[in-house]
Scaffold this active site. Sequence first.
Site, PDB file in Angstrom:
ATOM      1  CG  PHE A 123      -0.952   1.696   4.285  1.00  0.00           C
ATOM      2  CD1 PHE A 123       0.158   1.739   4.007  1.00  0.00           C
ATOM      3  CD2 PHE A 123      -2.036   1.238   3.546  1.00  0.00           C
ATOM      4  CE1 PHE A 123       0.426   1.500   2.665  1.00  0.00           C
ATOM      5  CE2 PHE A 123      -1.629   0.869   2.154  1.00  0.00           C
ATOM      6  CZ  PHE A 123      -0.434   1.272   1.644  1.00  0.00           C
TER       7      PHE A 123
ATOM      8  CG  ASP B  57      -2.406  -3.349   8.877  1.00  0.00           C
ATOM      9  OD1 ASP B  57      -1.279  -3.707   8.548  1.00  0.00           O
ATOM     10  OD2 ASP B  57      -3.014  -2.764   8.077  1.00  0.00           O
TER      11      ASP B  57
ATOM     12  CE1 TYR C 128       2.323  -5.322  -0.867  1.00  0.00           C
ATOM     13  CE2 TYR C 128       0.460  -6.539  -1.203  1.00  0.00           C
ATOM     14  CZ  TYR C 128       0.961  -5.547  -0.826  1.00  0.00           C
ATOM     15  OH  TYR C 128       0.123  -4.417  -0.462  1.00  0.00           O
ATOM     16  CE  LYS C 129       3.197  -3.749   2.589  1.00  0.00           C
ATOM     17  NZ  LYS C 129       2.168  -2.910   3.173  1.00  0.00           N
TER      18      LYS C 129
ATOM     19  NE  ARG D 257       8.546   3.194   2.925  1.00  0.00           N
ATOM     20  CZ  ARG D 257       7.451   2.256   3.000  1.00  0.00           C
ATOM     21  NH1 ARG D 257       6.533   1.959   3.985  1.00  0.00           N
ATOM     22  NH2 ARG D 257       7.419   1.496   1.823  1.00  0.00           N
TER      23      ARG D 257
HETATM   24  C1  LIG Z   1       0.979  -2.611   2.565  1.00  0.00           C
HETATM   25  C2  LIG Z   1      -0.119  -2.129   3.325  1.00  0.00           C
HETATM   26  C3  LIG Z   1      -1.523  -2.581   2.766  1.00  0.00           C
HETATM   27  C4  LIG Z   1      -1.639  -2.848   1.457  1.00  0.00           C
HETATM   28  O1  LIG Z   1      -2.906  -3.307   1.281  1.00  0.00           O
HETATM   29  P1  LIG Z   1      -3.179  -4.000  -0.354  1.00  0.00           P
HETATM   30  O2  LIG Z   1      -4.734  -4.070  -0.220  1.00  0.00           O
HETATM   31  O3  LIG Z   1      -2.242  -4.956  -0.491  1.00  0.00           O
HETATM   32  O4  LIG Z   1      -2.850  -2.926  -1.322  1.00  0.00           O
HETATM   33  C5  LIG Z   1      -2.487  -2.113   3.646  1.00  0.00           C
HETATM   34  N1  LIG Z   1      -2.235  -1.408   4.800  1.00  0.00           N
HETATM   35  C6  LIG Z   1      -1.109  -1.153   5.364  1.00  0.00           C
HETATM   36  C7  LIG Z   1      -0.998  -0.658   6.680  1.00  0.00           C
HETATM   37  C8  LIG Z   1       0.021  -1.582   4.368  1.00  0.00           C
HETATM   38  O5  LIG Z   1       1.165  -1.720   4.923  1.00  0.00           O
END
Ligand SMILES: *Cc1c(COP(=O)(O)O)cnc(C)c1O
Length: 415
Positions: A130, A200, A225-226, A374
């Site tokens: 990511f 992560d 939030y996921k 997705r």
């Molecule tokens: C959703 C996600 C993020 C989001 O990071 P924010 O700081 O909330 O924007 C970071 N890393 C991964 C792997 C994600 O899936």
Amino acid sequence: MSTPNSLTRGYFESLDRADPLRDLRAEFDLPEGRIYLDGNSLGARPRATRERLLRLLDQEWGQDLIQSWNTHNWVGLPETVGAAIAPLIGAEADEVIAADSTTVNLYKLISAAQALRPGRHQIVAEAGDFPTNLYVAQGICAANPASRLHIVDPDQIATALGPDTALLMLCHATYLKGEVHDMARFTALAHDCGALMLWDLCHSAGAMPVELNRCAADLAVGCGYKYLNGGPGAPAFLYVARRHQESIPPAICGWMGHGAPFDFSQEYRPAPGLRRMLSGTPSVLGLAALHEGVRLFAGTDMQTVRAKSRRMGELFLELLQPLMRQYGFDLISPADPERRSSQLTVSHPHGYAIVQALIARSVVGDFRPPGGIRFGLAPLYDSYADVWDAVQHLRAVMADEEWRDPGFQIRKAVT
Ligand SMILES: *Cc1c(COP(=O)(O)O)cnc(C)c1O
């Protein structure tokens, strides 16, 4: 469970009737007629969140005002919510704290890992990770010229690790492919060379069992939030194994991580335990909403959640196979359900427009470049019938080339 030769909607409905999680759907406010397959990006809103936030606005903030930091224990919310997340990720209550964003927590933990491994200069990460994870590591290396970020393909991780590696950072489930990494194996690889392991959990917390302590992980971050349904921009969480908590330096030395913030001392002194990883004042509205999202897991276990997600994924793929051959979709996710997370990603040259055409039919997935479509499967509220219906809509979008509509070609700010 066996699958009949000809899949029918009736079969999917029968799976819903037998689903041990079926009652949880009613705990969410889902818009009528919407097939929501984007809970891996923004979880749906629990009903209880509305009540909790109204109470917070009207009573706690509206009436009780600043006393609420004590009387409603606002000040303890990072720990309260962290403790509620802990059992979902195989951690103890005092090893998880909810705070800040995933991005900020990555900064805190990558920096801390470097400090815990002085004399080692390399951070190893996975190609295709990511973006924010790689950006944060790049920024930390730019500020510390001796540090190097080594980005490698997943199958080269073992060879990339060495005596100079301070940290291996990986996503437990990857955001694009939905590939699950073997937590025990990679953690052991990192430890074998003396490095720390940072996981992560953004795409696994709330979607599948996570065993941080059983795998002897050191550090972890994850998203609120996921699959945890904490609401847009919900606070994230971080985990530090107990054995590191007294030696870990907080990269952001904020007053909320101070041992005695209300002494207003001029000297920084970190709080004992994980509280030192807090930076500034907790986001009370966000934490209260996240708390309600996490609470919904209390009546279930992650094996049950995973079993449903896995079965939905298998059936989804089975229904998709003929469409993929006919219309030229490629499977991006692992075909092996054991290695696939709670999402299915396929690619198509017109992926973006296809996602827009599906949204116009009330089937909500999302698009990630270059061509990734997705479909997130949220076992708490998505049904087997949703999977069936989504594929019927996709067939219609492809058969009638609905995606060719010029309106579906225009890229929005958020895809
Ligand atoms: C959703 C996600 C993020 C989001 O990071 P924010 O700081 O909330 O924007 C970071 N890393 C991964 C792997 C994600 O899936």
